[in-house]
Design an enzyme around this catalytic site. Structure first.
Site, short mmCIF file in Angstrom:
data_model
loop_
_atom_site.label_atom_id
_atom_site.label_comp_id
_atom_site.label_asym_id
_atom_site.label_seq_id
_atom_site.Cartn_x
_atom_site.Cartn_y
_atom_site.Cartn_z
CB SER A 295 -1.01 -0.03 1.23
OG SER A 295 -2.12 0.81 0.87
CG HIS B 16 -5.95 -2.27 0.34
ND1 HIS B 16 -5.02 -1.89 -0.97
CD2 HIS B 16 -5.23 -1.71 1.34
CE1 HIS B 16 -4.07 -0.98 -0.37
NE2 HIS B 16 -4.04 -0.99 0.86
CG ASP C 193 -7.14 -2.79 -3.72
OD1 ASP C 193 -7.88 -1.92 -3.15
OD2 ASP C 193 -6.08 -2.96 -3.27
#
Ligand SMILES: *[C@@H]1O[C@H](CO)[C@@H](O)[C@H](O)[C@H]1NC(C)=O
Ligand SMILES: *[C@@H]1O[C@H](CO)[C@@H](O)[C@H](O)[C@H]1NC(C)=O
Ligand SMILES: *[C@@H]1O[C@H](CO)[C@@H](O)[C@H](O)[C@H]1NC(C)=O
Ligand SMILES: *[C@@H]1O[C@H](CO)[C@@H](O)[C@H](O)[C@H]1NC(C)=O
Ligand SMILES: *[C@@H]1O[C@H](CO)[C@@H](O)[C@H](O)[C@H]1NC(C)=O
Ligand SMILES: *[C@@H]1O[C@H](CO)[C@@H](O)[C@H](O)[C@H]1NC(C)=O
Length: 409
Positions: free
Chosen positions: A189, A385, A353
């Site tokens: 991320s 995610h 996602d």
């Protein structure tokens, strides 16, 4: 969908054939860079100013502020939010903890604080643990060739100079301690843009000497619309029975929330991403957006960060991009007079996602043809995610990269 399956199959075939011809047993050291909320924050308290509850005030020993699930109980969550919150000084353009709060980010260089969000070991708090465990099973050693680079994820790129200095030293140390073996960076991320920023500061010979490749998992290369929902209405971080508005003071106060707002390089000037009764907002209307939600400091945060990351400039290292699509992801936020901005909007879904929009996950494609080093990608379907970090396909792919299965023979 058809194409996804073919591509997936294709990659599996490559794994098998490369695996069969490579047997020299290289173990590239791996450094893990977590995303937003992926590092632990410890705190100690000696507060004199009024707090939401008397028991938020004193705690002379270090304790886990992020994350100890017991602090998220509905009765005391306001304490937690108040202790996580940052204040901003417009003169220095810096944030700080509230008066009487001391924080530290423990475990730099180790993996203990990035394997799980909290140390209780609850399964839901699993972070890099599945990847790290699978590498330990191959002979890797935590703290030697598995290193973590946790940081204060509340802050944006503009306040991370010390972290990046320490990160460079971690790369040098890890390289030397492993017989001068090049390093694989593994990010999740927001860790991806942080690593990109750092790579942009390094020259070519440095990168060739120290970095074998970078694996980016679920990366918001161009931000995410979800960040605007956090700024406007908050998010209850999946805590049942807690209103998002109670968490919002922390989420707004964190410059990292502004850092991951949708990028002007990824959203068009004619694309409405927030609809409100008074007006609609595009990526060119953030000033008005923050004025209208009555949080002008958010605009300052955005200004302080918006030009730091050159998202369209390639990192110039070999890349492996792992991401998932086909999860409903905030695309446009719809507010009416009653909801704006204090009640959750209706959300028009986009592909992505669940957190990051598809265009942002695919941001690495802008670098294709612009760097000599390979750019490989693995697209999954319907994996969320965070869950993507423990997906067997992800774990297996990282294993292949760090054990040299992608090396040219
Ligand atoms: C807490 O703050 C008060 C007032 O500023 C001070 O007198 C006291 O020594 C502090 N206690 C600790 C443990 O730092
Ligand atoms: C960087 O390393 C120094 C020395 O170990 C430490 O005191 C400091 O807290 C670190 N800073 C960050 C932001 O990691
Ligand atoms: C270090 O690398 C050199 C050259 O590749 C090799 O000969 C040596 O065995 C390695 N030493 C260790 C401890 O891995
Ligand atoms: C590249 O960067 C390293 C470390 O910052 C420095 O020591 C080296 O001199 C630089 N090399 C070139 C060619 O600029
Ligand atoms: C905002 O956008 C919506 C949907 O595109 C549109 O119906 C509405 O008229 C717009 N509102 C304003 C104030 O421009
Ligand atoms: C919503 O707010 C706008 C602007 O304040 C106002 O013009 C409009 O009449 C309101 N609509 C309703 C249905 O209350």
């Amino acid at each position: 969908m058809y194409i996804f399956h073919i591509r997936h199959l294709f990659l599996c075939v490559i794994f098998i054939s490369i695996t069969n011809i490579n047997g020299d047993g290289v173990l590239y050291p791996a450094i893990f860079i977590p995303g937003n909320a992926g590092s632990q924050i410890w705190a100690r308290l000696n507060r004199t100013t009024p707090t939401p509850h008397f028991f938020c005030t004193h705690h002379s020993d270090w304790f886990e502020l992020w994350l100890d699930v017991r602090l998220l109980l509905p009765e005391i969550i306001d304490c937690f939010v108040d202790n996580m919150r940052l204040t901003y000084d417009p003169a220095t353009k810096k944030t700080s903890n509230l008066e009487g709060i001391d924080t530290q980010i423990p475990g730099f260089g180790e993996t203990s604080t990035i394997e799980h969000f909290d140390s209780s070991g609850f399964p839901y708090s699993t972070y890099f643990a599945p990847i790290i465990k699978s590498l330990v099973a191959l002979g890797y050693k935590r703290g030697l060739n598995l290193r973590g680079a946790p940081y204060d994820f509340r802050r944006g790129l503009d306040e991370q100079d010390d972290f990046f200095t320490n990160f460079t030293q971690l790369v040098l140390d890890t390289y030397e301690q492993n017989n001068q073996t090049k390093i694989v960076l593994v990010t999740h991320s927001m860790g991806g843009p942080f690593a990109l920023y750092w790579l942009h500061q390094q020259n070519r010979s440095f990168k060739e000497k120290y970095i074998r490749s970078m694996v980016n998992i679920a990366t918001p290369w161009g931000g995410a619309v979800k960040a605007l929902r956090l700024m406007a209405s908050g998010d209850n971080i999946d805590i049942h029975g807690v209103s998002p508005i109670r968490i919002r003071p922390y989420q707004r106060s964190a410059p990292s929330t502004a850092f991951v707002m949708p990028s002007v390089n990824f959203w068009g000037e004619d694309e409405t991403i927030v609809v409100s009764p008074k007006r609609n907002y595009t990526v060119n209307d953030f000033k008005e957006f923050f004025d209208d939600i009555e949080f002008p400091t958010g605009y300052e945060y955005w200004l302080n960060n918006k030009d730091l990351l050159q998202e369209l400039t390639p990192p110039e290292v070999e890349l492996h991009e792992i991401y998932s699509l086909q999860m409903p992801t905030p695309g446009v936020l719809l507010y009416n007079n009653r909801t704006f901005p204090d009640i959750q909007p209706v959300i028009l879904p986009d592909d992505g996602d669940g957190t990051v929009n598809k265009r942002s996950l695919l941001g690495f494609k802008n670098w294709e043809g612009k760097q000599e080093q390979d750019i490989l990608s693995l697209e999954l379907v319907g994996v969320e995610h965070l869950a993507i970090l423990r997906h067997p396909t992800t774990v297996n792919y990282v294993k292949q990269v760090v054990t040299g299965q992608f090396d040219q023979k």
